[in-house]
Write an enzyme that holds these catalytic residues in place. Structure first.
Site, short mmCIF file in Angstrom:
data_model
loop_
_atom_site.label_atom_id
_atom_site.label_comp_id
_atom_site.label_asym_id
_atom_site.label_seq_id
_atom_site.Cartn_x
_atom_site.Cartn_y
_atom_site.Cartn_z
N SER A 8 0.87 -1.18 0.00
CA SER A 8 0.00 0.00 0.00
C SER A 8 0.90 1.23 0.00
O SER A 8 1.52 1.53 1.02
CB SER A 8 -0.87 0.03 1.26
OG SER A 8 -1.60 -1.15 1.39
N LYS A 26 -7.25 1.71 -2.66
CA LYS A 26 -6.83 1.32 -1.31
C LYS A 26 -6.94 2.50 -0.34
O LYS A 26 -7.33 2.33 0.82
CB LYS A 26 -5.38 0.80 -1.36
CG LYS A 26 -4.76 0.48 -0.03
CD LYS A 26 -5.37 -0.74 0.66
CE LYS A 26 -4.78 -0.94 2.05
NZ LYS A 26 -5.32 -2.09 2.74
N LYS A 80 0.59 5.69 8.27
CA LYS A 80 1.30 5.75 6.98
C LYS A 80 0.29 5.88 5.84
O LYS A 80 0.44 6.73 4.95
CB LYS A 80 2.16 4.47 6.85
CG LYS A 80 2.93 4.31 5.58
CD LYS A 80 2.24 3.47 4.52
CE LYS A 80 1.99 2.03 4.90
NZ LYS A 80 1.43 1.22 3.80
P1 NAD Z 1 5.73 -5.91 7.39
O1 NAD Z 1 6.53 -4.77 7.92
O2 NAD Z 1 5.35 -7.03 8.29
O3 NAD Z 1 6.51 -6.57 6.13
C1 NAD Z 1 7.31 -5.87 5.22
C2 NAD Z 1 8.50 -6.73 4.84
O4 NAD Z 1 9.32 -6.02 3.90
C3 NAD Z 1 9.41 -7.03 6.05
O5 NAD Z 1 9.66 -8.43 6.13
C4 NAD Z 1 10.69 -6.26 5.73
O6 NAD Z 1 11.87 -6.88 6.23
C5 NAD Z 1 10.67 -6.26 4.21
N1 NAD Z 1 11.50 -5.23 3.63
C6 NAD Z 1 11.57 -3.92 3.94
N2 NAD Z 1 12.50 -3.29 3.19
C7 NAD Z 1 13.01 -4.23 2.36
C8 NAD Z 1 14.02 -4.21 1.36
N3 NAD Z 1 14.66 -3.08 1.04
N4 NAD Z 1 14.30 -5.36 0.71
C9 NAD Z 1 13.66 -6.51 1.02
N5 NAD Z 1 12.71 -6.60 1.98
C10 NAD Z 1 12.39 -5.48 2.64
O7 NAD Z 1 4.44 -5.25 6.72
P2 NAD Z 1 3.06 -5.99 6.32
O8 NAD Z 1 2.10 -5.88 7.44
O9 NAD Z 1 3.37 -7.33 5.70
O10 NAD Z 1 2.53 -4.97 5.20
C11 NAD Z 1 3.06 -4.91 3.89
C12 NAD Z 1 2.22 -3.95 3.08
O11 NAD Z 1 0.87 -4.44 3.02
C13 NAD Z 1 2.15 -2.53 3.68
O12 NAD Z 1 2.16 -1.59 2.65
C14 NAD Z 1 0.84 -2.55 4.43
O13 NAD Z 1 0.28 -1.24 4.56
C15 NAD Z 1 -0.01 -3.45 3.54
N6 NAD Z 1 -1.10 -4.13 4.22
C16 NAD Z 1 -0.95 -4.68 5.45
C17 NAD Z 1 -2.04 -5.31 6.08
C18 NAD Z 1 -1.90 -5.90 7.46
O14 NAD Z 1 -2.95 -6.21 8.06
N7 NAD Z 1 -0.72 -6.10 7.99
C19 NAD Z 1 -3.27 -5.37 5.43
C20 NAD Z 1 -3.41 -4.84 4.15
C21 NAD Z 1 -2.30 -4.22 3.55
#
Ligand code: NAD
Length: 294
Positions: free
Chosen positions: A95, A170, A238
């Site tokens: 997102s 979104k 965010k």
């Molecule tokens: P998270 O922080 O758990 O996961 C993000 C992952 O990206 C982490 O494992 C991190 O190590 C990795 N990462 C960051 N920088 C990196 C890089 N340079 N190279 C490789 N890996 C890298 O976040 P999440 O909860 O999985 O959310 C991911 C996305 O989905 C976000 O944009 C969030 O807004 C969206 N989202 C989350 C949810 C939720 O309920 N958690 C629901 C819908 C959408």
């Protein structure tokens, strides 16, 4: 078919596991080694950088926290753009700001690389169940090419327009979720302080017009005092930052979203940034000096 998957966090891990279950081969990458190791134990192949992922695959999914991470992974040093050939497709399911989706897609297009912005709704439980809602921006032909892959992780996959439209959708979703949680919070705090059991109020109204997916997902957790994420307050902040930037950029004032954003900021200052966004009720509870519980 071999796919790339970069970003193995709360969402990316279960999503990539569902792709493995559907028979796709995966090349994965994350800055957290434990997440990569877990996926390798499930059958994925590890790559050291996004560039290496791109060199081995034709379609690459990214599931990263926010716009700067996507820019870094796609366009930065050792990024996807350095390893990908013309015809590769990047499906960014993070997102992020729709303006950044458009900017990244434009850069990729210079190298003949296609992109879809395809953020999701549904959170970790639906990621685990493969029942996410995916909202997609991009060319119809690229959408059709990638539909089955996205469907492997989702209950619904809808093309809402050209590149950036997925993230605009979104943002609309995040406005409605935030304001719904605030509405539920005001209502349940009022009920509790006026001496009526929140559980009975919830049971009485959930089938009527006030019933909602948000109410059914969040009210039981609130009444059980469960605030583990889920979806972190910090991540919702965010998203609301991206909402406000985009809204002000196109000339749309959002007074209610702005108010909820400030409540979330207060909770963050109060040390609750990593709690679930259902914690919004604790902002109201503090003002009213009452707790909503069973
Ligand atoms: P998270 O922080 O758990 O996961 C993000 C992952 O990206 C982490 O494992 C991190 O190590 C990795 N990462 C960051 N920088 C990196 C890089 N340079 N190279 C490789 N890996 C890298 O976040 P999440 O909860 O999985 O959310 C991911 C996305 O989905 C976000 O944009 C969030 O807004 C969206 N989202 C989350 C949810 C939720 O309920 N958690 C629901 C819908 C959408």
């Amino acid at each position: 078919m071999k796919l790339g998957f970069i970003g193995l966090g709360i969402m990316g891990k279960p999503m990539s596991k569902n792709l493995l279950k559907q028979g796709y081969n995966l090349v994965v990458c994350d800055v957290v080694q434990a997440a990569v190791d877990e996926m390798v134990s499930c059958g994925a192949v590890a790559a050291a950088t996004p560039k290496e992922v791109a060199a081995q695959t034709d379609i690459i999914i990214t599931m990263l926290p926010n716009s700067p991470h996507v820019k870094q992974v796609v366009l930065g040093q050792d990024g996807i753009i350095e390893g990908a050939k013309a015809g590769t497709v990047v499906i960014d399911m993070s997102s992020i700001s729709p303006l950044v989706s458009r900017e990244v897609a434009e850069k990729l297009a210079e190298s003949g690389i296609e992109m879809l912005d395809a953020p999701v709704s549904g959170g970790e439980p639906k990621a685990i169940d493969g029942a996410l809602s995916v909202m997609v921006g991009g060319k119809k032909q690229v959408f059709d090419q990638c539909f089955e892959i996205m469907k492997s992780m989702a209950g619904s996959v809808v093309l809402t327009g050209d590149i950036g439209a997925g993230n605009v959708t979104k943002l609309a979703n995040q406005i409605m979720v935030a304001i719904n949680i605030a509405g539920m919070s005001e209502a349940l705090v009022l009920a509790a302080k006026a001496g009526v059991q929140p559980e009975l109020v919830y049971q009485a109204i959930r089938g009527g017009l006030a019933g909602s997916t948000v109410l059914d997902a969040k009210a039981p957790l609130v009444m059980d005092r469960k605030f583990d994420p889920g979806f972190r307050i910090n991540l919702h902040i965010k998203d609301l930052n991206n909402v406000m930037d985009t809204a002000h950029g196109v000339g749309v004032p959002l007074p209610m979203t702005a108010a909820v954003m400030e409540m979330m900021q207060a909770l963050k200052v109060d040390g609750m940034g990593d709690d679930d966004h259902g914690s919004l009720i604790r902002f109201y509870e503090k003002m009213a000096q009452i707790e909503v519980k069973r």
